[in-house]
Write a protein that holds these residues in place. Sequence first.
Motif, PDB file in Angstrom:
ATOM      1  N   TYR A 146      14.301  28.293 -16.614  1.00  0.00           N
ATOM      2  CA  TYR A 146      13.343  29.520 -16.539  1.00  0.00           C
ATOM      3  C   TYR A 146      13.912  30.579 -15.868  1.00  0.00           C
ATOM      4  O   TYR A 146      13.533  31.069 -16.443  1.00  0.00           O
ATOM      5  CB  TYR A 146      12.047  28.626 -15.246  1.00  0.00           C
ATOM      6  CG  TYR A 146      11.643  27.770 -15.707  1.00  0.00           C
ATOM      7  CD1 TYR A 146       9.878  28.307 -16.730  1.00  0.00           C
ATOM      8  CD2 TYR A 146      11.438  26.464 -15.115  1.00  0.00           C
ATOM      9  CE1 TYR A 146       9.629  27.058 -17.148  1.00  0.00           C
ATOM     10  CE2 TYR A 146      10.702  25.883 -15.627  1.00  0.00           C
ATOM     11  CZ  TYR A 146       9.779  26.011 -16.311  1.00  0.00           C
ATOM     12  OH  TYR A 146       8.772  24.616 -16.646  1.00  0.00           O
ATOM     13  N   MET A 194      16.933  27.703 -20.243  1.00  0.00           N
ATOM     14  CA  MET A 194      15.732  27.747 -20.819  1.00  0.00           C
ATOM     15  C   MET A 194      14.893  26.623 -19.531  1.00  0.00           C
ATOM     16  O   MET A 194      14.226  26.563 -19.508  1.00  0.00           O
ATOM     17  CB  MET A 194      15.230  27.354 -21.746  1.00  0.00           C
ATOM     18  CG  MET A 194      15.289  28.463 -22.914  1.00  0.00           C
ATOM     19  SD  MET A 194      15.432  27.949 -24.793  1.00  0.00           S
ATOM     20  CE  MET A 194      13.406  26.903 -25.016  1.00  0.00           C
ATOM     21  N   MET A 205      14.496  32.442 -18.186  1.00  0.00           N
ATOM     22  CA  MET A 205      14.341  32.787 -19.441  1.00  0.00           C
ATOM     23  C   MET A 205      14.842  33.931 -20.350  1.00  0.00           C
ATOM     24  O   MET A 205      15.474  34.996 -21.246  1.00  0.00           O
ATOM     25  CB  MET A 205      13.176  33.403 -19.870  1.00  0.00           C
ATOM     26  CG  MET A 205      11.845  32.487 -20.061  1.00  0.00           C
ATOM     27  SD  MET A 205      12.856  30.542 -20.962  1.00  0.00           S
ATOM     28  CE  MET A 205      11.937  29.532 -20.181  1.00  0.00           C
ATOM     29  N   ALA A 226       7.958  31.745 -26.638  1.00  0.00           N
ATOM     30  CA  ALA A 226       7.805  33.553 -26.534  1.00  0.00           C
ATOM     31  C   ALA A 226       6.653  33.419 -27.171  1.00  0.00           C
ATOM     32  O   ALA A 226       5.810  34.594 -26.014  1.00  0.00           O
ATOM     33  CB  ALA A 226       8.868  34.740 -26.437  1.00  0.00           C
ATOM     34  N   PHE A 282      12.457  28.865 -28.667  1.00  0.00           N
ATOM     35  CA  PHE A 282      12.676  30.155 -27.518  1.00  0.00           C
ATOM     36  C   PHE A 282      11.800  31.000 -27.842  1.00  0.00           C
ATOM     37  O   PHE A 282      10.728  31.441 -27.436  1.00  0.00           O
ATOM     38  CB  PHE A 282      14.129  31.101 -27.597  1.00  0.00           C
ATOM     39  CG  PHE A 282      13.741  31.784 -26.157  1.00  0.00           C
ATOM     40  CD1 PHE A 282      14.306  31.312 -24.793  1.00  0.00           C
ATOM     41  CD2 PHE A 282      13.670  33.096 -27.007  1.00  0.00           C
ATOM     42  CE1 PHE A 282      14.328  32.407 -23.970  1.00  0.00           C
ATOM     43  CE2 PHE A 282      13.604  34.258 -25.838  1.00  0.00           C
ATOM     44  CZ  PHE A 282      14.031  33.754 -24.642  1.00  0.00           C
TER      45      PHE A 282
END
Lengths: 527, 231
Positions: free
Chosen positions: A494, A491, A496, A109, A105
């Motif tokens: 989406y 995830m 997030m 990012a 993750f």
Amino acid sequence: MVIRPQSMNPVARWSGLAALLFVVLLVAGPLVALWLRASTPSILTSSDWAAVRFTLFQATLSASLSVVLAIPVARALARRSFHGRSILVTLLGAPFLLPVIVAIFGLLAIWGRSGFVSQILLSIGAERLNIYGLSGVLLAHVFFNLPLVTRLILQGWTRIPVEHFRLSAQLGMSPKDLFLRLELPMLRSILPGAFLLVFLLCVTSFAVALTLGGGPKATTVELAIYQALRFEFDLGKAAYLALIQFVICTIIAVWSLRIAVPVAFGGGLSGVVQRWDVSSKLLLWQDSAVLLAVAGFLGAPLIAVLGRGLPALSNLPASIWTAILNSLTVALFSAALSVLLALALAGFIDGLKSRRPKVSFVVEGVGLLTLAASPFVLGTGLFIIIHPIADPFALALPITALVNAAISLPLALRALLPALQHNRLAYGQLSDSLDMQGWSRFRLTTWPTIRKPLGFSTGLAAALSMGDLGVITLFAPPDVETLPLIMYRLMGAYRMDEAASVALILVALTLTLFWLFDRGGRLGHQT
Amino acid sequence: MDIKLEKLLIKQTDFSLRADLTIKDGTTAIIGPSGGGKSTLLLAIAGFVAPSKGSISIGGDVVTDTPPAQRPVTLLFQENNLFPHLTVFQNTGLGVRPDLKLSKTQIDQVEDALNKVGLADMGSRHPSELSGGQRQRVALARALLRDRPILMLDEPFAALGPALRHEMLDLVARIRQEQDSTLLLVTHNPEDALRIAENTILVADGTAMTPQPTAALLNNPPPALAAYLGK
């Protein structure tokens, strides 16, 4: 010298034999099941062979990159003392404990399509990055393994006697001479083992392949097993692929046992030897650049997780509490089982050492066997065994705990066995002469010397199981949640911000578990 | 060559050492309880430990800030004097050229030095194949080749038995005479000091005292030395 062997304590013998039987069944059972169920090679399509090739290819590249990049980092850390050095060394230990999905993750990012770097590229009119595929797999593997290799090499550096640096300074060796005479021989002894270790980790890192790989160009063997099992429901093909995976891992594991893989968890990373060959401005500049780059590379994804997760903590998904409960149960059960097995086996092996050295060597080999049988291979085998008897999906959590325990076993064994052996060599005869036996001997002489490695291995096993996103994906039906699984599903959808908030909870719980056990082992410890 | 320590203060994390003294030509022993700073004193003279205050001069030149390789000093450590992966010949040859690119005459010099310490024909061995005494002989052969005016030994024979230790001390004394160098020797054994050192420095209670004639010092020890010797 012949030491008259005392007969082995019956508790040690029977618990050791029971643990041995359990481990043999746990590893051999699934392997036999795979062997019986496997289809003929003809069932494999060209894309399956492509998965085998890709697995080996990406592991070779990942291990090479990690090793080559780790050398300058370790070198800079070994010869510079500066504020924040100990923080950086601690940061190097973090990726090993960090749940894989959290790291991914964080990496997305920074490096993903809408990540930090892509935003900068867009603003200067360039294209977004796309890291799905080989580049993403490599990026994640370097993120996890560069720090590991750096710590291994750093240990090698600290093992060079300080006299040798002084001697080199007295003889007036140039930095080049010093590299050839001191550092190169050390690197030569450490790098092959480090390379194989990373290679093995990259062959078995399912979560990375699942999240960043995929498609015809970037599918690993484990990913192919997952697809065969979950989507095509082709057990014969899954079994055959699992056997291939087992053969690859066994070759690497046996090979690496022969050249003695260095241990990454020792102390001795804190000292900096004063050096007389590194005062030039250019070298100082070079070391600073290397250290800044690596601190940024490792730190930025972690900061990104924090930055996105903290504001989103208020809207956690509703199923979070069940997931927390499931994850904690699996982690604690798996850690307890792994450490109990390791303790029973280590006591048994240590007891055999003086009487039957060859047998003890074989038992030790069995204990390390689960290194070769990757979690995925065991999982696939267990699936095939359970499938005709019960619904494997209903047993998702117990099986995950079981397999995780098996995977942590070699780590725990490697930590406990030296402590037990040292205890016997140093105090065995003294304890015998005082006629200390049984429980009082364990409580008064053994327990104090093993509680530190015991606490550490329990913490490590709990943390690794807490972050597991391997076997659980094979078994879990949609309504079973663990924290990594929730994150992965969020995830995929989406969502997030919610994923980031789960990531925070997951990291906090993982580190707390590790800290509690590790700390508990050290509390009031005298050495 | 004289060594002059002026108002020297060495501070380390766990202790500090003061010294204000001159070491004359010949052989000087350094004696005192362990952890008192005997080795630190040698490390400071060799340039491995920077003093917080004061100055060090050797033969009239101030060397307080000179890097180790440029000081007229060879220091032998208690252990780890040899690189384990280099042969005896290579370990010795480092004393001629640290990159080991030796000419024919230099190769002969190395052979000659090994001869002098009694290690002829051992050149191709590795340190692991040698005894403790032989390893220190290799380090001495290298010291011979370096031919620095000052030779310092940090308890290099502490692990050897009495007979071998005496033999090695006599070898060192011979080398010193041949090269006319100044010899400094850390020891915890008063016998060793009596055997080869005219003068002795007592290091105790955070201070290195002025060198005294060895026999006189040992026969009439100050309280700190008496406590150490058990007299």
